[in-house]
Write an enzyme that holds these catalytic residues in place. Structure first.
Site, PDB file in Angstrom:
ATOM      1  N   HIS A 128      -5.098  -1.737  -4.720  1.00 42.02           N
ATOM      2  CA  HIS A 128      -5.596  -0.618  -3.929  1.00 42.02           C
ATOM      3  C   HIS A 128      -6.456   0.255  -4.810  1.00 42.02           C
ATOM      4  CE1 HIS A 128      -2.127  -2.056  -1.635  1.00 42.02           C
ATOM      5  NE2 HIS A 128      -2.956  -1.846  -0.635  1.00 42.02           N
TER       6      HIS A 128
ATOM      7  N   HIS B  85      -8.139  -1.439   0.257  1.00 43.71           N
ATOM      8  CA  HIS B  85      -7.146  -2.493   0.032  1.00 43.71           C
ATOM      9  C   HIS B  85      -7.949  -3.758  -0.209  1.00 43.71           C
ATOM     10  CE1 HIS B  85      -4.051  -0.210   2.610  1.00 43.71           C
ATOM     11  NE2 HIS B  85      -5.190   0.415   2.816  1.00 43.71           N
TER      12      HIS B  85
ATOM     13  N   ASP C 123      -2.908  -8.422  -4.965  1.00 44.82           N
ATOM     14  CA  ASP C 123      -3.184  -7.235  -4.168  1.00 44.82           C
ATOM     15  C   ASP C 123      -3.591  -6.072  -5.066  1.00 44.82           C
ATOM     16  OD1 ASP C 123      -3.239  -5.683  -1.920  1.00 44.82           O
ATOM     17  OD2 ASP C 123      -1.073  -5.353  -1.835  1.00 44.82           O
TER      18      ASP C 123
ATOM     19  N   GLN D  43       0.619 -11.379  -3.157  1.00 45.63           N
ATOM     20  CA  GLN D  43      -0.838 -11.394  -3.123  1.00 45.63           C
ATOM     21  C   GLN D  43      -1.373 -10.913  -4.457  1.00 45.63           C
ATOM     22  OE1 GLN D  43      -1.218  -8.493   0.095  1.00 45.63           O
ATOM     23  NE2 GLN D  43      -2.119 -10.097   1.348  1.00 45.63           N
TER      24      GLN D  43
ATOM     25  N   ARG E 147       7.062 -10.927   5.588  1.00 43.16           N
ATOM     26  CA  ARG E 147       6.603 -10.675   6.950  1.00 43.16           C
ATOM     27  C   ARG E 147       7.274 -11.688   7.863  1.00 43.16           C
ATOM     28  NH1 ARG E 147       0.115  -9.817   5.733  1.00 43.16           N
ATOM     29  NH2 ARG E 147       0.429  -8.124   4.233  1.00 43.16           N
TER      30      ARG E 147
ATOM     31  N   CYS F  41       0.776  -1.239   0.000  1.00 44.89           N
ATOM     32  CA  CYS F  41       0.000   0.000   0.000  1.00 44.89           C
ATOM     33  C   CYS F  41       0.813   1.298   0.000  1.00 44.89           C
ATOM     34  CB  CYS F  41      -1.050  -0.004   1.098  1.00 44.89           C
ATOM     35  SG  CYS F  41      -0.657  -0.960   2.550  1.00 44.89           S
TER      36      CYS F  41
ATOM     37  N   LYS G  83     -12.178  -4.187   8.070  1.00 47.88           N
ATOM     38  CA  LYS G  83     -12.135  -5.004   6.860  1.00 47.88           C
ATOM     39  C   LYS G  83     -13.257  -6.019   6.805  1.00 47.88           C
ATOM     40  CE  LYS G  83      -8.840  -8.277   8.854  1.00 47.88           C
ATOM     41  NZ  LYS G  83      -7.630  -9.062   8.647  1.00 47.88           N
TER      42      LYS G  83
END
Length: 641
Positions: A390, A516, A388, A386, A368, A339, A470
RNA sequence: GCUGCUGUAGCUCAGCCGGUAGAGCACUUCCUUGGUAAGGAAGAGGUCUCGGGUUCAAGUCCCGACAGCAGCUCCA
């Protein structure tokens, strides 16, 4: 029976009403209905409350007889199983202290302190003792006691943990205990009428568990067990567990040569060529849908100056899970999320409301530092990427954007055969950034979007991300296990922290909102979940090898090569097995590798320009013309079947 | 991170009370050219995870590290 006995009215589930003398037990009601029911009864439900069979009725009530096949009945059975196990432990290990012993999915556990760790050798002994107690058919009796009296009893038995529980967790002045023979346990109940009702159980494993789940407290031994209404159910369950083991993604990953792990990079999977094919096909699917749903893919850096993570709030809230590096006398951090990077692309140019929503997708690799004990196979890794994205949008676009994500997600899950996901709205966690109003606004917006789409959801308090609430999606796999995949997170904080703006139609500077979202979630985890879901039997479009071409003998290798080239020419993944194995061995190998199609070729096929088809599901499907076969597989591949 | 268990050939595993390492599969070569779940033979392959210690002697016993596995509130 006293002639003066008052009659009470009992309503049964079928709507009928019967009269009984006051004080009649639930068992008594069952007895009056029928012999079979009386025998199968394990507990009762009085006005919706689960009670023992010995529960005496004191007034008009609706009564339901709970049998052992029913979910509530199984729960009672398992709770009694936990007591049975605790009693066996107390008999075998004098001085053993009992912790808690709840019912869990498919079984129960009991936390005990026996002064040492239990080994696998202890389990059969405990189980044997349980069998003995069950055969004794000891009556189980409920006792209502004052807390003081209960504490006295537990003191006499050295049950320090039970006393702690009563003192700290139970405010009620009276408590209930269940007694069976020399054994007594603090328990809400209800329980089976006697230990003889437990006929099908097994002690499964023993592990360590902290008292009250608290690392600073003592370690107890957690004994897991399972109990079922019949021996057959127990066997079915144990068989199911074996099957689950066979489709464990770590095992399949090894057997199908998809990926491996190396001690030099704990928690970081190495995808082998076959695994990488699947991995990249997953990305390919998402890329295709990005086109359809109006996303633009970006590529962003791996490491950033720490200052970025201070601005984003990750340093303050997520530092424990980040990797740092000091290079060129400058401190950098490896990204755990995409992000903050995306905010730079957004802020790179002056944005107009006409550009919103701006949907930026990124398959960037994230790191992570998960706790060493947390990492496991592909489901919990330290290095992953991911699907992923945004979404930068105006506040009034939140609902329609979330609707768009929900639509896309439904399309994706349909492809993979995951149905009826369970949805959670996760609210503000303890460690978080942003004002209270901001959170309330964000939580309300998500709830509104869910309601507008007619999606039923549960609220998970405190489970949100540190920057915003979320929506999480959990799917059930082929073995009925739940997995968290998609997440949709609403974020008012990062736009503020990075001072993101756009110019509105009224020519004012406004603050965009960030959504997200990930649909597959971590590709690694999705890979693992899906691998278990399909048990390694990838559909044609995902199979690392789609067709194995198997010549019967060397003499047909030439034609086999032609067949392989015809398929490969259409972009299909083909493996030609020109080894000197016999046909049956070649088939066995391809079958074990779970290749969807086997094309067996020999003299007849060469002469007729056909292949003899065999499917993974087994059996000779007969000869079909080569052209038809190529068309069929090509079509199936394109249709993602 | 914490607790427990495990770590032997590429894979799956055996290895007794401490006495210098084994099987099956895979691999290489040769024979076999075969029709729907494994044809035969020979060969190669090991710092027994790593580092210490005990011992005349350690894969085996002890300590530590690393990695893997299971578990770490589903609240009596």
């Amino acid at each position: 029976m006293s002639t003066a006995a008052t009659l009470i009215r009992v309503r049964l589930p079928d709507g009928s009403t019967r009269e009984y003398p006051e004080g009649t037990t639930v068992q008594g009601v069952a007895d009056s209905i029928g012999k079979r029911l009386a025998k199968a009864a394990i507990a009762g439900k009085v006005d919706g409350r689960l009670v023992d069979l010995s529960h005496a009725l004191r007034g008009d009530a609706s009564v339901e007889i709970v049998t052992e096949e029913r979910p509530e009945g199984l729960e009672v059975l398992r709770h009694s199983g936990a007591h049975l196990m605790a009693q066996a432990v107390r008999r075998l290990y004098p001085g053993a202290k009992l912790g808690v012993g709840p019912v869990i999915e498919d079984g129960f556990y009991y936390d005990v302190d026996v002064g040492r760790t239990l080994s696998p050798d202890d389990l059969p002994k405990i189980e044997a003792e349980m069998k003995k107690i069950a055969e004794e058919a000891i009556p189980v009796r409920r006792r209502e006691l004052s807390k003081d009296e209960a504490i006295r009893i537990m003191q006499g038995r050295g049950e320090a943990l039970k006393i702690e529980m009563m003192n700290q967790d139970i405010p009620d002045p009276t408590v209930s205990c269940y007694e069976q023979g020399e054994f007594i346990d603090l328990c809400r109940g209800p329980h089976v009428p006697d230990t003889g009702r437990l006929t099908a159980f097994k002690v499964l494993k023993a592990t360590g568990a902290y008292w009250r789940g608290d690392q600073s407290k003592q370690m107890l031994q957690r004994l897991y067990g399972t109990a079922w209404a019949t021996r057959k159910d127990l066997e079915t369950y144990l068989f199911r567990m074996e099957e689950a083991k066979k489709r464990d993604h770590r095992r399949l990953g090894q057997e199908l040569d998809l990926f491996s792990f190396q001690p030099v990079a704990p928690g970081a999977p190495f995808f082998h060529p076959k695994g990488a094919i699947v991995y990249n096909l997953l990305i390919g699917l998402m890329r295709e849908l990005y086109q359809k749903y109006g996303y633009q893919e970006v590529v962003t850096p791996q490491i950033f100056d720490v200052s970025l993570w201070h601005t984003s709030g990750h340093y303050a809230n997520y530092k424990d899970k980040m990797y740092f590096t000091l290079s060129d006398e400058r401190e950098f951090a490896v990204k755990p999320m995409n992000c903050p990077g995306h905010t730079f692309i957004y802020a790179h140019s002056k944005r107009s409301y006409r550009e919103l929503p701006l949907r930026l997708a990124d398959f960037g690799r994230l790191h992570r530092l998960e706790q060493s004990g947390e990492i496991a196979g592909l489901t919990r890794v330290r290095s992953f990427s991911q699907d992923d994205a945004h979404i930068f949008c105006a506040p009034e676009q939140i609902e329609s954007e979330i609707t768009g994500v929900v639509k896309m997600l439904t399309e994706v899950y349909t492809i993979f055969g995951f149905s009826s996901p369970r949805v959670c709205l996760c609210t503000r966690p303890e460690k978080s950034i942003g004002s209270e109003e901001m959170w309330q606004k964000a939580e309300a917006a998500l709830a509104a979007a869910l309601q507008a789409n007619g999606i039923a959801y549960a609220v998970a308090k405190g489970d949100g991300a540190f920057y915003g609430p979320k929506i999480d999606y959990q799917v059930r796999d082929a073995l009925n296990r739940e997995h968290q995949l998609a997440t949709i997170q609403l974020d008012f904080s990062l736009p503020e922290r990075f001072d993101l703006r756009y110019t509105s139609a009224a020519d004012r500077e406004e603050r965009p909102v960030m959504i997200h979202r990930a649909i597959l979630g971590s590709l690694e985890r999705f890979f693992g979940v899906y691998l278990e879901h399909c048990a390694g039997n990838f559909p044609v479009w995902l199979a690392p090898v789609q067709v194995a071409v198997l010549p019967i003998a060397d003499a047909f290798n030439g034609y086999a090569r032609e067949v392989a080239e015809a398929l490969a020419g259409k972009g299909l993944r083909v493996k030609l097995d020109d080894s000197n194995h016999r046909a049956s061995a070649k088939i066995a190998i391809a079958q074990q590798q779970k290749v969807p199609y086997m094309a067996v070729v020999g003299e007849r096929e060469q002469r007729d320009r056909t292949v003899s088809l065999r499917e993974r599901s087994g059996g000779d499907k007969g000869a079909i013309p080569l052209d038809d076969f190529v068309r069929r597989v090509t079509e199936e591949n394109g249709a993602r079947r």
